[in-house]
Design a protein around this motif. Sequence first.
Motif, PDB file in Angstrom:
ATOM      1  N   TYR A   6      12.556   0.821 -10.777  1.00 42.78           N
ATOM      2  CA  TYR A   6      11.464   1.582 -11.406  1.00 42.78           C
ATOM      3  C   TYR A   6      11.380   2.980 -10.802  1.00 42.78           C
ATOM      4  N   THR A   7      10.722   3.880 -11.516  1.00 42.58           N
ATOM      5  CA  THR A   7      10.541   5.236 -10.984  1.00 42.58           C
ATOM      6  C   THR A   7       9.277   5.272 -10.128  1.00 42.58           C
ATOM      7  N   LEU A   8       9.461   5.717  -8.891  1.00 41.60           N
ATOM      8  CA  LEU A   8       8.350   5.824  -7.952  1.00 41.60           C
ATOM      9  C   LEU A   8       8.050   7.310  -7.777  1.00 41.60           C
ATOM     10  N   PRO A   9       6.921   7.780  -8.303  1.00 35.61           N
ATOM     11  CA  PRO A   9       6.697   9.235  -8.301  1.00 35.61           C
ATOM     12  C   PRO A   9       6.466   9.833  -6.910  1.00 35.61           C
ATOM     13  N   TYR A  10       5.925   9.069  -5.979  1.00 30.84           N
ATOM     14  CA  TYR A  10       5.701   9.590  -4.625  1.00 30.84           C
ATOM     15  C   TYR A  10       6.378   8.646  -3.636  1.00 30.84           C
ATOM     16  N   ASN A  11       7.435   9.112  -3.013  1.00 34.13           N
ATOM     17  CA  ASN A  11       8.237   8.251  -2.168  1.00 34.13           C
ATOM     18  C   ASN A  11       7.712   8.271  -0.731  1.00 34.13           C
ATOM     19  N   ARG A  12       6.652   7.506  -0.491  1.00 32.79           N
ATOM     20  CA  ARG A  12       6.052   7.442   0.845  1.00 32.79           C
ATOM     21  C   ARG A  12       5.663   6.003   1.148  1.00 32.79           C
ATOM     22  N   THR A  13       5.356   5.741   2.400  1.00 37.36           N
ATOM     23  CA  THR A  13       4.775   4.440   2.745  1.00 37.36           C
ATOM     24  C   THR A  13       3.434   4.348   2.042  1.00 37.36           C
ATOM     25  N   CYS A  14       3.244   3.269   1.324  1.00 38.94           N
ATOM     26  CA  CYS A  14       1.972   3.160   0.606  1.00 38.94           C
ATOM     27  C   CYS A  14       0.966   2.395   1.443  1.00 38.94           C
ATOM     28  N   MET A  15      -0.247   2.385   0.999  1.00 38.08           N
ATOM     29  CA  MET A  15      -1.255   1.574   1.674  1.00 38.08           C
ATOM     30  C   MET A  15      -1.338   0.221   0.950  1.00 38.08           C
ATOM     31  N   HIS A  16      -2.496  -0.155   0.429  1.00 43.84           N
ATOM     32  CA  HIS A  16      -2.649  -1.489  -0.141  1.00 43.84           C
ATOM     33  C   HIS A  16      -2.187  -1.583  -1.582  1.00 43.84           C
ATOM     34  N   GLU A  17      -1.796  -0.427  -2.152  1.00 43.02           N
ATOM     35  CA  GLU A  17      -1.346  -0.431  -3.548  1.00 43.02           C
ATOM     36  C   GLU A  17      -0.351   0.700  -3.747  1.00 43.02           C
ATOM     37  N   PHE A  18       0.372   0.646  -4.846  1.00 41.68           N
ATOM     38  CA  PHE A  18       1.292   1.738  -5.169  1.00 41.68           C
ATOM     39  C   PHE A  18       1.331   1.926  -6.675  1.00 41.68           C
ATOM     40  N   VAL A  19       1.843   3.089  -7.090  1.00 40.09           N
ATOM     41  CA  VAL A  19       1.874   3.424  -8.510  1.00 40.09           C
ATOM     42  C   VAL A  19       3.308   3.702  -8.943  1.00 40.09           C
TER      43      VAL A  19
END
Lengths: 449, 490, 130
Positions: B370-383
């Motif tokens: 999938y495309t991940l628009p912000y490539n960072r460590t996420c917290m409790h959720e991601f988009v």
Amino acid sequence: MFTPHTETEKKEMLNAIGVQKLADLFQDVPAKYRFPHLNLPDPLTEMEVAAEVGHFASANESTRDLVSFLGAGAYHHYIPAAVDSLLRRGEFFTAYTPYQPEISQGTLQAIFEYQSLIAALTGMDVSNASHYDGATAAAEAVIMAYHNFRGKRPRMVLSPSLNPQYRATLRTYTQGYNLDLVGDGKDADLFAGPDGLISLIDNNTALVMVQYPDFFGRVYDYTQLAKKAHEMGALVCVAINPTALGLFKSPGEMGADIVIGEGQPLGIPLSFGGPYLGIFAVRKEFARKISGRLVGESVDSRGNRAFVLTLTAREQHIRREKASSNICSNQGLMALASTIYMSLLGKQGFRQMAELCYHKAHYAAEKLAAIPGYSLCFNSIYFHEFVVCCPKPVAEINEHLLEHGIIGGFDLSEEYPSLPNHMLLAVTEMNSREEIDLLCEVLAEVSHE
Amino acid sequence: MSEKTIFELSSPGRQGVRFPAPDVTPAELPDESLIRADLPLPELAEVDVIRHFTALSKLNYCVDSGLYPLGSCTMKYNPRINEDMARLPGFAFTHPLQPIETIQGSLALMFQMQEWLKEISGFEGVTLEPAAGAQGELVGVLIIRAYHQSRGDTKRTKILIPDSAHGTNPATSAMSGFEVLPVPSDARGNVDLEALKAVCDDTLAGLMLTNPNTLGLFDEHVLELIDIVHKAGGLVYGDGANLNAIMGVVRPGDLGIDVMHFNLHKTFSTPHGGGGPGSGPVGVAKHLVDFLPDPVVGIIEDATEEMPPLYGFVTPAKTIGRIKSFAGHFGVIVRAYTYVLMHGAEGLRDISEMAVLNANYLLSKIRHAYTLPYNRTCMHEFVLEGVWPDVADVHALDIAKRLMDYDYHPPTNYFPLIVHEALMIEPTETESKQTLDAFAETLLKIAEEAHTTPELLKEAPHKTPIGRVDEVRAARDLVLCCWIPEEPVK
Amino acid sequence: MNIPAELKFTKTDEWVKVEGNIATIGVSDFAQEQLSDVVFVEIVPGVGETVKAGGAAATLESVKAAADVNLPVSGKVTAVNAALADKPETVNTDPYGAAWMLKIELSNPAEVAALMDAAAYEAFCKERGH
């Protein structure tokens, strides 16, 4: 406690992510404030928690320990066993807002039935899926009326016998608006009845809000008031106690444009003040002005009847700062409780219960009024609440009643300085004749002391 | 398939509950003009009612049936002990206006809960009164308004709202009489500080910050951001809807946030109830304690050697006023209290750590597809973006609907608005590695289907009780009520 | 996308048709497409009202979106399309015809000159991804 992870699994998961330890996931949190010490009690197991919380509950004296004649906005009624039995189904209480209709027809149809039952009870065309409680429903009614006239009619006429908490709440809600709230000042004539409001309605008036039965338990026919308000182009909002509508004519028949109310009497436990249920219903021409959720009927791709949240484009997540309210949730589970309650009582049971309240309250009021030193304050038709003028301050009398295991009525002097020594008593189907007789006995004693 | 409505099931003459005959002499009823001629409620036996609502319940998906990864909604498991505690007769059968001497147990519990929420969040004062998160927001923004007004600072008319904030924020600000100004995000998903500085002036009342934000990211410059707002004389509102990521990890009050709401129905495991009731307590820093809504629970008489303290309701000195009937969703507060008591400090931190671990783990399993628009460590959720450049005409909505065929609740979609075709996924801490593995596999399978058999997604769901609903018809030809057949409202 | 050559347009996607000193206004094909199925139309000013450019003309709602229609010109409202409330779908099917919203007697015809012509509007729509 409720996290199922084993130590091995945690390691596997960290490996998959590509970090060494849990703390590595929190590098974006300022180091200075990361992982603070929290001064909280040590964790307890379920059996310990049950005992600990149980201590708090048993430190209270409930309506099971005491006889209660307290109402003033929340009422002690019998809740049939089937209500909670159904509410305890995880399919209802662990579901979210029914945003995905394909897997939420249970919640959606229950809300649709709730809307239908409220419409039937109030004599209105459309009910929303509920607001937080009676007070916030009152605030939403004022805001709806304000927006209905696009802010061009700032005046809201409030009956002084509208629940004081409703009036306080709607004032807090609307402090960012420039409203002209009139009618309920300290000098308001509490004996004037609805006609006292007519002279306040002008062509800047958006809304007239009255209560039915009013805060003092009085039942007025608002047909004339509604007619006068409509002549001035204003809307009429009637705040109801749903129980009374089992017996009395509906506000819809009187010409109300908006009906709001506290739905707690419809199968919801007193629970020290909440969660309750905000009833909000309107005439059909205002269907699209209602804030809060609405469920509508439609069809699915297979041609079957299906229910779905509708008119969502009015809501805060789409209209953002132009939405008329920021409300997101409804009191879903409480609305469900009331739906089950109304379904169980039905046409006959609901009327029986309302009549029981009426008869017992009248027995109590007449008996009380016969005690020397006590009298009924108002000479009006009333339902299951009434105001008694007492020979002493109510606080003093209530203390005495409590010594006899009775929670007395609401001390009106707190909210109405012009009514010192006035007590608002509520009698429901839960109060037996013996309880009423005991109340009268103790009150008679008080007047002799 | 469809279940009849309660009105269609009605059979004249039936009655589910009966009441005793009056034990007093019946009073005369008033004049007929005030009595209603007909009460148009349905008529059913108790068994009809039980079967009807049981049938309806079976049409619902719920946390008890499986993973419910709705981003920003924190659909965690709802412990059963909470339900039992809220229903104890000593709680359930108490009237909100009872003499305080008879209700010390409830007041002590509320007082303790206020103290615990202060400790968890780093605030100086807490009110439990707000009915839900949105009402908590309203309280918070009204407090900001009252604070500026109490200082005679009336030119502050503007609230800033980052584009990664929760959707309710703009409506809340507008309802409170403020003008709303958006602030953009930077390329890493943080609030754009340069853009922020450009709009900070002496008309600034405050900024509403969701942190972690709706991208599931913790703002990397949160201290600087708060400092900028404070230097301009504004206050910072914290949207606590995402507190589940940071309990025991960081206290919003320590960061300098002035006021924040909690969602007991998200972070503290109280059930969502099909849309409510929630509970949205608000915490405030020291300078805002006097503005809290009326009432809060306080100590009226201090404890002595023989007696515990006497708790009661207190009106804060400069209160914004009452915001609902009585003193909050007490039944919900009991559930949250039970939850905190079971966890303690370490347990709360474990909740957040496992929530963040689960989200990052799930992301690691599917990010390649999938495309991940912000490539960072996420917290409790991601988009994620629910579209692929090489697949025409498959949208986030189709992925969401297809997930139902695999017995999952879909993620939040089309929010946040700053991500194209957003799919916002929050697994929560109560899901096991096995559940996440199975869900990841399904997401990968759907990504594959999108490329090979896109019609499977476009026509989904196939296996649910009903198919996609005609929402346009529902909104155009309003049918909101079934008790009298009426012309559709226009 | 349909952009009639004889109309003028605003940056917020309203169209204006001027006949004599009467301007008819509505929303463009581009706007209705962005909104998708329109389910609700409410026209704000009434006949006889004096209105100013930039004020509220109407509110549109689809299932997923809401939009405000702004007044492109100032003047006195001479007619409103009351039929639209009962047939909101007309905004989708006939945005330049049956879905007209207001007729306004122009008080400041210079406002019309400041609007985009069809060519400029077409370029403006293309910029936004059409």
